[in-house]
Design an enzyme around this catalytic site. Structure first.
Site, PDB file in Angstrom:
ATOM      1  N   MET A  30     -47.582 -25.309   4.625  1.00  6.71           N
ATOM      2  CA  MET A  30     -47.138 -24.959   3.268  1.00  6.71           C
ATOM      3  C   MET A  30     -46.112 -23.826   3.329  1.00  6.71           C
ATOM      4  O   MET A  30     -45.856 -23.158   2.331  1.00  6.71           O
ATOM      5  CB  MET A  30     -48.335 -24.580   2.398  1.00  6.71           C
ATOM      6  CG  MET A  30     -49.299 -25.757   2.220  1.00  6.71           C
ATOM      7  SD  MET A  30     -50.263 -25.695   0.717  1.00  6.71           S
ATOM      8  CE  MET A  30     -51.212 -24.221   0.980  1.00  6.71           C
ATOM      9  N   GLY A  31     -45.544 -23.605   4.515  1.00  8.83           N
ATOM     10  CA  GLY A  31     -44.492 -22.595   4.639  1.00  8.83           C
ATOM     11  C   GLY A  31     -45.037 -21.179   4.717  1.00  8.83           C
ATOM     12  O   GLY A  31     -46.219 -20.981   4.971  1.00  8.83           O
ATOM     13  N   GLY A  36     -49.277 -18.369  13.701  1.00  7.50           N
ATOM     14  CA  GLY A  36     -50.258 -19.463  13.712  1.00  7.50           C
ATOM     15  C   GLY A  36     -49.551 -20.808  13.626  1.00  7.50           C
ATOM     16  O   GLY A  36     -49.814 -21.735  14.402  1.00  7.50           O
ATOM     17  N   HIS A  37     -48.613 -20.909  12.680  1.00  8.40           N
ATOM     18  CA  HIS A  37     -47.839 -22.149  12.547  1.00  8.40           C
ATOM     19  C   HIS A  37     -47.019 -22.414  13.819  1.00  8.40           C
ATOM     20  O   HIS A  37     -46.926 -23.553  14.282  1.00  8.40           O
ATOM     21  CB  HIS A  37     -46.879 -22.052  11.354  1.00  8.40           C
ATOM     22  CG  HIS A  37     -47.549 -21.866  10.026  1.00  8.40           C
ATOM     23  ND1 HIS A  37     -47.372 -20.734   9.263  1.00  8.40           N
ATOM     24  CD2 HIS A  37     -48.384 -22.663   9.317  1.00  8.40           C
ATOM     25  CE1 HIS A  37     -48.064 -20.852   8.135  1.00  8.40           C
ATOM     26  NE2 HIS A  37     -48.691 -22.009   8.143  1.00  8.40           N
ATOM     27  N   GLN A 155     -61.213 -28.156   6.700  1.00  7.70           N
ATOM     28  CA  GLN A 155     -60.062 -29.052   6.501  1.00  7.70           C
ATOM     29  C   GLN A 155     -59.842 -29.924   7.734  1.00  7.70           C
ATOM     30  O   GLN A 155     -59.605 -31.128   7.632  1.00  7.70           O
ATOM     31  CB  GLN A 155     -58.817 -28.220   6.227  1.00  7.70           C
ATOM     32  CG  GLN A 155     -57.524 -29.007   6.277  1.00  7.70           C
ATOM     33  CD  GLN A 155     -56.330 -28.171   5.884  1.00  7.70           C
ATOM     34  OE1 GLN A 155     -56.105 -27.913   4.707  1.00  7.70           O
ATOM     35  NE2 GLN A 155     -55.547 -27.737   6.859  1.00  7.70           N
TER      36      GLN A 155
HETATM   37  P1  AMP Z   1     -50.951 -23.733   5.839  1.00  9.06           P
HETATM   38  O1  AMP Z   1     -49.472 -23.509   5.835  1.00  9.06           O
HETATM   39  O2  AMP Z   1     -51.740 -22.488   5.543  1.00  9.06           O
HETATM   40  O3  AMP Z   1     -51.369 -24.923   5.023  1.00  9.06           O
HETATM   41  O4  AMP Z   1     -51.329 -24.078   7.334  1.00  9.06           O
HETATM   42  C1  AMP Z   1     -50.695 -25.127   8.016  1.00  9.06           C
HETATM   43  C2  AMP Z   1     -51.432 -25.367   9.301  1.00  9.06           C
HETATM   44  O5  AMP Z   1     -51.404 -24.172  10.090  1.00  9.06           O
HETATM   45  C3  AMP Z   1     -52.921 -25.712   9.084  1.00  9.06           C
HETATM   46  O6  AMP Z   1     -53.298 -26.728  10.003  1.00  9.06           O
HETATM   47  C4  AMP Z   1     -53.599 -24.406   9.374  1.00  9.06           C
HETATM   48  O7  AMP Z   1     -54.934 -24.555   9.835  1.00  9.06           O
HETATM   49  C5  AMP Z   1     -52.716 -23.850  10.486  1.00  9.06           C
HETATM   50  N1  AMP Z   1     -52.886 -22.401  10.569  1.00  9.06           N
HETATM   51  C6  AMP Z   1     -52.798 -21.504   9.556  1.00  9.06           C
HETATM   52  N2  AMP Z   1     -53.076 -20.267  10.004  1.00  9.06           N
HETATM   53  C7  AMP Z   1     -53.356 -20.387  11.322  1.00  9.06           C
HETATM   54  C8  AMP Z   1     -53.729 -19.466  12.352  1.00  9.06           C
HETATM   55  N3  AMP Z   1     -53.890 -18.179  12.100  1.00  9.06           N
HETATM   56  N4  AMP Z   1     -53.936 -19.952  13.591  1.00  9.06           N
HETATM   57  C9  AMP Z   1     -53.787 -21.275  13.856  1.00  9.06           C
HETATM   58  N5  AMP Z   1     -53.441 -22.192  12.940  1.00  9.06           N
HETATM   59  C10 AMP Z   1     -53.227 -21.762  11.685  1.00  9.06           C
END
Ligand code: AMP
Length: 281
Positions: A30-31, A36-37, A155
């Protein structure tokens, strides 16, 4: 790096890549991108010829309209961050492109109870929105593999189940949680914390690691009660702290010989944070 804003353009790019025998990895986000991303992106790059990254703040998975409107949107910064990282395709659709002009129809698919606990009980309809958008993306992109973070543990379990039933050719890859130096799990929502809240937010990972480090050395009840109590004397409002079976996500009330996971959701100020830690069998 090519940007795509329509399904038709992205599809034609992917069709060509498939004809050329390229393996495709897909990273949905979601940007407001952070490390992490980026770890999901590198995992995809290590295992595929091309990586498709989507950036889409999916309205149907937000159960609070203010959460949706406050969600950070940093497209220019995001594109700068991934420039030069060898991401071949970035998909930035509008809501209209993903859902059409009318009602945002949701996928009607039973999740076998995976969606009724934890996030499911605090965020009504959230997972209906998640599976709807993931199903759309997997149908459009048909990747060889899709990369999800363990940060969103429930999720991930739900996406695995969805893919197994509806997209069996897609390998779902779980990627480890990337944390700040003090232990806070990286999250796009962290930028919404005030500097004081940011300091206090370390409590979540401290409590989780405390459970991990004393797991099976103390009574199950003491571990859970003390962990929940730590939030009572803090600025956090705890929504849940649950130790669950790592696969079914059913809550556990005692040690078992199965792998477990402790999941937390808590609010500080206007920000809701989630985190988790796997616990050995
Ligand atoms: P989001 O943009 O928050 O929807 O996350 C997109 C993807 O990045 C999802 O699969 C999340 O689980 C993963 N994600 C978000 N934060 C982290 C993190 N700190 N470490 C690893 N993966 C992450």
């Amino acid at each position: 790096m090519t940007l795509f804003r329509t399904v038709a353009e992205l599809r034609s790019y992917i069709d060509q890549a498939r004809k050329d025998g390229k393996k495709t990895g897909f990273v949905p986000t979601m940007g407001a991108l952070h490390a992490g991303h980026l770890s999901l992106i590198s995992q995809s790059q290590a295992e595929n010829d091309i990586t498709v990254l989507s950036i889409f703040v999916n309205p149907t998975q937000f159960n609070e309209s203010t959460d949706f409107s406050n969600y950070p949107r940093t497209e220019v910064q995001d594109l700068k961050l991934i420039d030069g990282l060898n991401v071949q395709a970035v998909f930035l659709p509008t809501t209209q492109e993903m859902y059409g002009a009318g009602n945002k129809n949701l996928l009607d698919f039973s999740l076998n109870g995976l969606d009724t606990v934890m996030e499911g009980s605090y965020r009504a309809g959230h997972f209906d929105g998640v599976i709807t958008i993931v199903d759309k993306f997997l149908t459009i992109i048909q990747p060889d593999a899709a990369y999800f973070g363990l940060k969103d543990y429930q999720q991930l379990a739900i996406v695995r189940y969805l893919a197994e039933k509806r997209h069996p050719s897609v390998r779902i890859v779980a990627c480890p949680i990337i944390r700040e130096v003090d232990g806070l799990a990286m999250s796009s929502r962290n930028v919404l914390l005030t500097s004081e809240e940011r300091v206090k937010a370390v409590l979540i990972s401290k409590v989780l690691f405390g459970i991990r480090d004393t797991w099976k050395n103390r009574s199950f009840e003491d571990i859970v009660n003390e962990a929940r109590a730590a939030f009572l004397h803090s600025d956090f409002e705890l929504e849940y702290l649950e130790i669950s079976d790592a696969y079914t996500l059913h809550p556990l009330s005692d040690y078992s010989n199965k792998a477990a996971v402790v999941c937390v959701a808590a609010r500080i100020g206007k920000v809701r944070l989630i985190d988790n830690c796997e616990l050995p069998a």
